[in-house]
Design a protein around this motif. Structure first.
Motif, PDB file in Angstrom:
ATOM      1  N   GLY A 174     -46.014  61.323 -56.758  1.00 38.81           N
ATOM      2  CA  GLY A 174     -45.403  60.470 -57.788  1.00 38.81           C
ATOM      3  C   GLY A 174     -45.109  59.105 -57.214  1.00 38.81           C
ATOM      4  N   ILE A 175     -45.707  58.092 -57.823  1.00 41.74           N
ATOM      5  CA  ILE A 175     -45.444  56.718 -57.378  1.00 41.74           C
ATOM      6  C   ILE A 175     -45.046  55.837 -58.554  1.00 41.74           C
ATOM      7  CG2 ILE A 175     -46.638  56.635 -55.159  1.00 41.74           C
ATOM      8  CD1 ILE A 175     -49.137  55.595 -56.727  1.00 41.74           C
ATOM      9  N   GLY A 176     -44.148  56.366 -59.394  1.00 39.29           N
ATOM     10  CA  GLY A 176     -43.408  55.505 -60.304  1.00 39.29           C
ATOM     11  C   GLY A 176     -42.408  54.748 -59.421  1.00 39.29           C
ATOM     12  N   PRO A 177     -41.429  54.088 -60.019  1.00 44.78           N
ATOM     13  CA  PRO A 177     -40.484  53.317 -59.192  1.00 44.78           C
ATOM     14  C   PRO A 177     -39.751  54.153 -58.142  1.00 44.78           C
ATOM     15  CG  PRO A 177     -39.717  53.518 -61.471  1.00 44.78           C
ATOM     16  CD  PRO A 177     -41.134  53.964 -61.449  1.00 44.78           C
ATOM     17  N   VAL A 178     -39.408  55.400 -58.470  1.00 44.60           N
ATOM     18  CA  VAL A 178     -38.717  56.252 -57.487  1.00 44.60           C
ATOM     19  C   VAL A 178     -39.659  56.593 -56.336  1.00 44.60           C
ATOM     20  CG1 VAL A 178     -37.619  58.491 -57.100  1.00 44.60           C
ATOM     21  CG2 VAL A 178     -37.090  57.197 -59.169  1.00 44.60           C
ATOM     22  N   ALA A 242     -41.499  63.003 -56.133  1.00 41.84           N
ATOM     23  CA  ALA A 242     -40.851  62.061 -57.062  1.00 41.84           C
ATOM     24  C   ALA A 242     -41.640  61.999 -58.360  1.00 41.84           C
ATOM     25  CB  ALA A 242     -40.762  60.679 -56.410  1.00 41.84           C
ATOM     26  N   GLY A 243     -42.291  63.092 -58.692  1.00 41.82           N
ATOM     27  CA  GLY A 243     -43.079  63.155 -59.924  1.00 41.82           C
ATOM     28  C   GLY A 243     -43.709  64.522 -60.025  1.00 41.82           C
ATOM     29  N   GLY A 244     -44.342  64.771 -61.177  1.00 43.42           N
ATOM     30  CA  GLY A 244     -44.957  66.082 -61.381  1.00 43.42           C
ATOM     31  C   GLY A 244     -44.021  67.010 -62.135  1.00 43.42           C
ATOM     32  N   ASN A 245     -44.141  68.313 -61.871  1.00 43.29           N
ATOM     33  CA  ASN A 245     -43.365  69.288 -62.650  1.00 43.29           C
ATOM     34  C   ASN A 245     -43.068  70.508 -61.772  1.00 43.29           C
ATOM     35  OD1 ASN A 245     -45.812  70.836 -62.598  1.00 43.29           O
ATOM     36  ND2 ASN A 245     -46.555  69.518 -64.253  1.00 43.29           N
ATOM     37  N   CYS A 246     -42.658  71.602 -62.410  1.00 40.79           N
ATOM     38  CA  CYS A 246     -42.278  72.785 -61.619  1.00 40.79           C
ATOM     39  C   CYS A 246     -43.450  73.312 -60.786  1.00 40.79           C
ATOM     40  CB  CYS A 246     -41.744  73.881 -62.538  1.00 40.79           C
ATOM     41  SG  CYS A 246     -40.145  73.472 -63.250  1.00 40.79           S
ATOM     42  N   ASN A 266     -37.252  64.651 -57.751  1.00 37.94           N
ATOM     43  CA  ASN A 266     -37.701  64.659 -59.149  1.00 37.94           C
ATOM     44  C   ASN A 266     -36.692  65.428 -60.005  1.00 37.94           C
ATOM     45  OD1 ASN A 266     -39.451  64.072 -61.234  1.00 37.94           O
ATOM     46  ND2 ASN A 266     -40.717  65.891 -60.915  1.00 37.94           N
ATOM     47  N   TYR A 267     -36.424  64.919 -61.174  1.00 34.67           N
ATOM     48  CA  TYR A 267     -35.521  65.563 -62.142  1.00 34.67           C
ATOM     49  C   TYR A 267     -36.416  66.470 -62.974  1.00 34.67           C
ATOM     50  CZ  TYR A 267     -32.305  65.153 -66.343  1.00 34.67           C
ATOM     51  OH  TYR A 267     -31.485  65.343 -67.435  1.00 34.67           O
ATOM     52  N   LEU A 268     -36.245  67.772 -62.806  1.00 35.55           N
ATOM     53  CA  LEU A 268     -37.118  68.727 -63.495  1.00 35.55           C
ATOM     54  C   LEU A 268     -36.588  68.929 -64.908  1.00 35.55           C
ATOM     55  CD1 LEU A 268     -37.488  71.121 -60.457  1.00 35.55           C
ATOM     56  CD2 LEU A 268     -39.226  69.547 -61.335  1.00 35.55           C
ATOM     57  N   GLY A 269     -37.209  68.250 -65.846  1.00 39.38           N
ATOM     58  CA  GLY A 269     -36.703  68.251 -67.226  1.00 39.38           C
ATOM     59  C   GLY A 269     -37.089  69.475 -68.022  1.00 39.38           C
ATOM     60  N   GLU A 270     -38.153  70.139 -67.607  1.00 42.43           N
ATOM     61  CA  GLU A 270     -38.658  71.278 -68.398  1.00 42.43           C
ATOM     62  C   GLU A 270     -39.080  72.435 -67.490  1.00 42.43           C
ATOM     63  OE1 GLU A 270     -41.043  69.405 -72.091  1.00 42.43           O
ATOM     64  OE2 GLU A 270     -41.727  68.742 -70.116  1.00 42.43           O
ATOM     65  N   GLY A 271     -39.163  73.622 -68.072  1.00 41.88           N
ATOM     66  CA  GLY A 271     -39.618  74.805 -67.317  1.00 41.88           C
ATOM     67  C   GLY A 271     -38.431  75.584 -66.778  1.00 41.88           C
ATOM     68  N   GLU A 272     -38.628  76.888 -66.608  1.00 43.52           N
ATOM     69  CA  GLU A 272     -37.516  77.757 -66.185  1.00 43.52           C
ATOM     70  C   GLU A 272     -37.467  77.964 -64.678  1.00 43.52           C
ATOM     71  OE1 GLU A 272     -34.838  79.291 -67.806  1.00 43.52           O
ATOM     72  OE2 GLU A 272     -35.456  77.769 -69.259  1.00 43.52           O
ATOM     73  N   TYR A 273     -38.626  78.217 -64.078  1.00 42.87           N
ATOM     74  CA  TYR A 273     -38.638  78.617 -62.663  1.00 42.87           C
ATOM     75  C   TYR A 273     -39.610  77.795 -61.842  1.00 42.87           C
ATOM     76  CZ  TYR A 273     -36.112  82.668 -64.352  1.00 42.87           C
ATOM     77  OH  TYR A 273     -35.188  83.477 -64.945  1.00 42.87           O
ATOM     78  N   ILE A 274     -39.315  77.731 -60.548  1.00 42.53           N
ATOM     79  CA  ILE A 274     -40.235  77.122 -59.589  1.00 42.53           C
ATOM     80  C   ILE A 274     -40.861  78.259 -58.811  1.00 42.53           C
ATOM     81  CG2 ILE A 274     -40.277  75.786 -57.442  1.00 42.53           C
ATOM     82  CD1 ILE A 274     -37.867  74.250 -58.851  1.00 42.53           C
ATOM     83  N   LYS A 275     -42.192  78.273 -58.771  1.00 40.56           N
ATOM     84  CA  LYS A 275     -42.869  79.365 -58.054  1.00 40.56           C
ATOM     85  C   LYS A 275     -43.303  78.878 -56.683  1.00 40.56           C
ATOM     86  CE  LYS A 275     -44.418  81.932 -62.043  1.00 40.56           C
ATOM     87  NZ  LYS A 275     -45.418  81.777 -63.081  1.00 40.56           N
ATOM     88  N   ILE A 276     -43.045  79.704 -55.684  1.00 42.78           N
ATOM     89  CA  ILE A 276     -43.427  79.363 -54.322  1.00 42.78           C
ATOM     90  C   ILE A 276     -44.566  80.294 -53.906  1.00 42.78           C
ATOM     91  CG2 ILE A 276     -42.603  79.210 -51.933  1.00 42.78           C
ATOM     92  CD1 ILE A 276     -39.889  78.601 -53.139  1.00 42.78           C
TER      93      ILE A 276
END
Ligand code: NDP
Ligand code: ZN
Length: 351
Positions: A174-178, A242-246, A266-276
């Motif tokens: 992620g290379i938005g401003p953050v 600093a971008g992307g999703n779960c 990154n602020y995870l706005g959507e989705g329930e779980y992070i899978k590793i």
């Protein structure tokens, strides 16, 4: 006074509010420069932190003090100050434990546009002025300084979370401003190769200027396969998210060397779980650390970061692609953040 608010999930608008009362340790400010944040978009349109009613938005800005509470020692009306997005309660136990951003409970240092009215109004209130405000040094452009409220401390925090060291190879997702500030922060901490992931042409150009050595498009195959190819299968020492999703975490784990670390801001706005991914995580034994954190705020952080602008070590003006005028344009600025036109990095509203 006029305030630009989240009326409810999915809806923003202007409302009339009474001018806030100044608390004993607080200050009232009028804005000089304001910026909307991608977090405002998650909050309003994804309902990421839950329902809010007529909550004033905004947590990035520079302002002029118009009133201080009787217990404030170091600031006075007329002072121009940088306002951090995170304004902790500095006498809390969480702050004493080193996690001021969680003062009063998880994410509790994040007050503006979360649990308290934010900056997008004719007058706004800042809690604990002595602990949270920093004077704007003579000669520093208020627009450039507004990037210190959130973009710089958040982007830099990614490197702190992953503990980037001299010579580390780093991938910034992620290379938005953050993310651009994550690139700049990693380079300041001594990173060698920096793989920057994103596609907007302005962001790609500025990422290179901040020191990215390779650009990767997440639209042209998985990020991890591209990074592993470029590193001869070795992967990287650190991944800054600093971008992307779960699903991005799985890619990050796959491209990380054993002993490596992931710093997520990154602020995870959507989705329930992070899978590793089990195998790529060394079947549970890979020493691959995953840390996510809210930026540290407060006065000392702001004073240290603005010293990088004063000494020319950091140029935040590269982030500002759109300049608007007048409080009423805050609405258009927020819509830019929501729609993300291809030429956008960050809009600023000057008052
Ligand atoms: P932007 O939307 O401007 O940037 C997001 C970046 O991620 C872009 O480069 C985009 O690429 C890239 N991207 C999008 N989808 C993917 C994907 N599937 N895989 C990899 N990369 C992808 O956001 P900001 O820079 O403004 O903010 C980044 C995040 O940081 C936000 O979630 C924001 O809420 C959060 N944040 C967190 C804070 C904290 O304290 N932790 C504080 C402030 C913000 P493209 O070039 O194609 O658009
Ligand atoms: Zn923000």
């Amino acid at each position: 006074m006029k305030a630009f608010v989240m009326k409810k999930i999915g809806e923003t608008g202007w409302v009339e509010k009474p001018v806030p009362k100044c608390s004993p340790m607080g200050a009232l400010l009028k804005p000089i420069a304001l910026a909307p944040c991608t977090s405002d978009v998650h909050t309003v349109w994804e309902g990421a932190v839950g329902e809010r009613t007529d909550l004033t938005l905004g947590h990035e800005g520079v302002g002029e003090i118009i009133e201080v509470g009787p217990l404030v020692k170091d600031f006075k009306p007329g002072d121009k100050v940088i306002v951090p997005a995170i304004t902790p309660d500095w006498n809390s136990l969480e702050a004493q434990a080193g996690f001021s951003m969680h003062s009063g409970g998880m994410l509790g240092g994040w007050k503006f546009s979360n649990i308290a009215d934010g900056l997008f109004s004719e007058v706004f209130h800042v809690n604990d002025a002595d602990g949270n405000l920093a004077l704007l040094p003579e000669g520093v452009d208020p627009a450039a300084a507004t990037m210190l409220s959130d973009m710089v401390p958040t982007g830099f925090h990614a490197s702190e979370l992953a503990d980037v060291k001299y010579g580390d190879t780093v991938c910034v997702i992620g290379i938005g401003p953050v993310g651009l500030m994550a690139v700049a922060g990693a380079v300041l901490r001594g990173a060698s190769h920096v793989f920057a992931v994103g596609t907007r042409p302005n962001c790609v150009q500025v990422a290179k200027e901040y020191g990215a050595t390779d650009i990767i498009s997440y639209k042209e195959g998985s990020i991890d396969s591209q990074v592993l190819k470029k590193t001869g299968g070795k992967g990287v020492d650190k991944v800054l998210i600093a971008g992307g999703n779960c699903d991005t975490f799985a890619e990050a784990v796959r491209m990380l060397k054993p002993g490596g670390a992931i710093g997520n801001v990154n602020y995870l706005g959507e989705g329930e779980y992070i899978k590793i991914p089990r195998a790529a995580w060394g079947v549970g034994m890979g020493h691959k650390k995953i840390v996510g954190g809210l930026m540290p705020g407060g006065r000392l952080r702001m004073e240290k970061l603005v010293s990088l602008l004063v000494t020319g070590r950091l140029d935040t003006s590269k982030l500002i692609t759109h300049r608007l005028q007048g409080l009423e344009s805050i609405e258009a600025a927020l819509m830019l953040m929501k729609d993300k036109p291809r030429d956008l990095i960050k809009p600023i509203v000057l008052l």
